[in-house]
Enzyme design. Structure first.
Site, short mmCIF file in Angstrom:
data_model
loop_
_atom_site.label_atom_id
_atom_site.label_comp_id
_atom_site.label_asym_id
_atom_site.label_seq_id
_atom_site.Cartn_x
_atom_site.Cartn_y
_atom_site.Cartn_z
N GLN A 12 0.84 -1.20 0.00
CA GLN A 12 0.00 0.00 0.00
C GLN A 12 0.88 1.25 0.00
O GLN A 12 0.38 2.36 -0.08
CB GLN A 12 -0.90 0.01 1.24
N HIS A 72 -1.61 1.40 -4.22
CA HIS A 72 -2.04 2.80 -4.11
C HIS A 72 -1.21 3.74 -4.98
O HIS A 72 -1.24 4.95 -4.77
CB HIS A 72 -2.01 3.25 -2.64
N SER A 130 -2.28 -1.04 9.47
CA SER A 130 -3.31 -1.01 10.52
C SER A 130 -4.53 -1.82 10.13
O SER A 130 -5.40 -2.07 10.96
CB SER A 130 -3.71 0.44 10.81
P1 OAD Z 1 -1.31 3.07 8.83
O1 OAD Z 1 -0.63 4.34 9.18
O2 OAD Z 1 -2.79 3.02 8.92
O3 OAD Z 1 -0.76 1.89 9.75
C1 OAD Z 1 0.60 1.69 9.96
C2 OAD Z 1 0.79 0.59 10.99
O4 OAD Z 1 2.18 0.35 11.13
C3 OAD Z 1 0.26 0.94 12.38
O5 OAD Z 1 -0.61 -0.11 12.83
C4 OAD Z 1 1.52 1.02 13.26
O6 OAD Z 1 1.34 0.48 14.54
C5 OAD Z 1 2.47 0.13 12.49
N1 OAD Z 1 3.91 0.46 12.65
C6 OAD Z 1 4.52 1.64 12.92
N2 OAD Z 1 5.85 1.52 12.94
C7 OAD Z 1 6.11 0.20 12.69
C8 OAD Z 1 7.32 -0.57 12.57
N3 OAD Z 1 8.54 -0.03 12.72
N4 OAD Z 1 7.18 -1.90 12.30
C9 OAD Z 1 5.96 -2.47 12.15
N5 OAD Z 1 4.80 -1.80 12.26
C10 OAD Z 1 4.87 -0.48 12.50
O7 OAD Z 1 -0.77 2.66 7.37
P2 OAD Z 1 -1.40 1.66 6.31
O8 OAD Z 1 -2.06 0.50 6.96
O9 OAD Z 1 -0.34 1.40 5.32
O10 OAD Z 1 -3.45 5.31 1.45
O11 OAD Z 1 -2.50 2.58 5.64
C11 OAD Z 1 -3.19 2.11 4.52
C12 OAD Z 1 -3.49 3.24 3.58
O12 OAD Z 1 -4.20 4.26 4.26
C13 OAD Z 1 -2.26 3.96 3.03
O13 OAD Z 1 -1.73 3.33 1.90
C14 OAD Z 1 -2.76 5.33 2.70
C15 OAD Z 1 -3.64 5.53 3.92
O14 OAD Z 1 -4.63 6.41 3.86
C16 OAD Z 1 -3.41 6.40 0.65
O15 OAD Z 1 -2.99 7.46 0.99
C17 OAD Z 1 -3.93 6.21 -0.72
#
Ligand code: OAD
Ligand code: ZN
Length: 234
Positions: free
Chosen positions: A85, A103, A176
């Site tokens: 993503q 994305h 997340s």
């Molecule tokens: P999120 O910001 O929602 O989630 C990131 C996750 O990574 C969280 O659950 C954190 O706890 C975890 N995290 C942080 N640091 C970490 C580390 N060092 N190792 C492992 N985990 C860690 O990001 P995404 O799930 O990627 O879309 O969000 C999905 C989509 O929502 C994105 O692609 C974006 C967003 O809106 C667009 O902008 C099109």
């Protein structure tokens, strides 16, 4: 494999949710959706154009390298797909080859006019002060990413659907799990009989029973051990 912003946190890039997340500073309703691009394209550029410099300055971390190493060490009959993503291209820079950018890619610009034949192109400008115009049709240009309210293009969704049909190992890393369609993939993988693993700093909330295993901690620390020693903490 499915990755999210947490995989790039160890490279100094911000995640979207959480206390220091992108959506805390720029509300998703005001910056992240298709309506914003139509009504206030300068905001779309402000946010995503502003990501270009940090993305270009970032370097892959141990999590990116572990995934690339896994893919490059498989036998010819084994198949591997890395669905991300993330829009930062750090997986490819670490050496991953079979990558679907669900994305899009923040370092590319394209035309908003779907009838225009301008190809998406690499663009290092942030366009923070003026919305750029297409050299071919004069429509507004936009970052090459999928905004909320837009569909994932079939070129990206089709290979994912095919891979999920006969998946035997599904690992979601640093996401997340709240944004669909990626958040639904684990259910398909489980249905196909895959071992399903969640690697993240925090537990999924709410829990998703489709995951068989969960390893909590930093992806850049867990993944190299999990993928190459079979033990997340060794
Ligand atoms: P999120 O910001 O929602 O989630 C990131 C996750 O990574 C969280 O659950 C954190 O706890 C975890 N995290 C942080 N640091 C970490 C580390 N060092 N190792 C492992 N985990 C860690 O990001 P995404 O799930 O990627 O879309 O969000 C999905 C989509 O929502 C994105 O692609 C974006 C967003 O809106 C667009 O902008 C099109
Ligand atoms: Zn155009």
């Amino acid at each position: 494999m499915l990755t999210g912003a947490g995989v790039s946190a160890g490279s100094g890039l911000r995640t979207y949710r959480g206390p220091d997340g992108v959506w805390e500073e720029h509300k998703v309703e005001e910056y992240g959706n298709i309506q914003t691009l139509i009504e206030h394209p300068e905001r779309t550029w402000q946010l995503f154009g502003g990501m270009r410099a940090p993305v270009q300055a970032a370097v892959p971390n141990a999590a990116h390298y572990a995934l690339a190493r896994l893919e490059n060490s498989l036998r010819p009959e084994q198949r591997f797909l890395l669905v991300t993503q993330n829009v930062d291209r750090l997986h490819q820079r670490a050496g991953s080859r079979n990558v679907v950018e669900l994305h899009g890619n923040v370092s590319f610009t394209r035309c908003t006019n779907e009838a225009c034949d301008l190809e998406p192109f690499v663009d290092d400008k942030d366009h923070a002060h003026a919305v750029p115009k297409c050299p071919k049709c004069s429509s507004a240009l936009r970052p090459h990413i999928v905004l909320f309210g837009e569909a994932i293009p079939p070129m990206s969704s089709w290979p994912v659907k095919k891979a999920l049909r006969d998946c035997d190992l599904f690992i979601a890393i640093g996401t997340s799990g709240v944004v669909s369609p990626a958040s639904n993939y684990v259910r398909s993988a489980k249905y196909a009989g895959a071992r399903t693993v969640y690697v993240n700093l925090e537990p999924l909330s709410p829990k998703n029973p489709a995951f068989n295993e969960e390893y909590l901690g930093k992806a850049e620390e867990i993944l190299p051990n999990l993928l190459f020693c079979g033990n997340p903490s060794s």
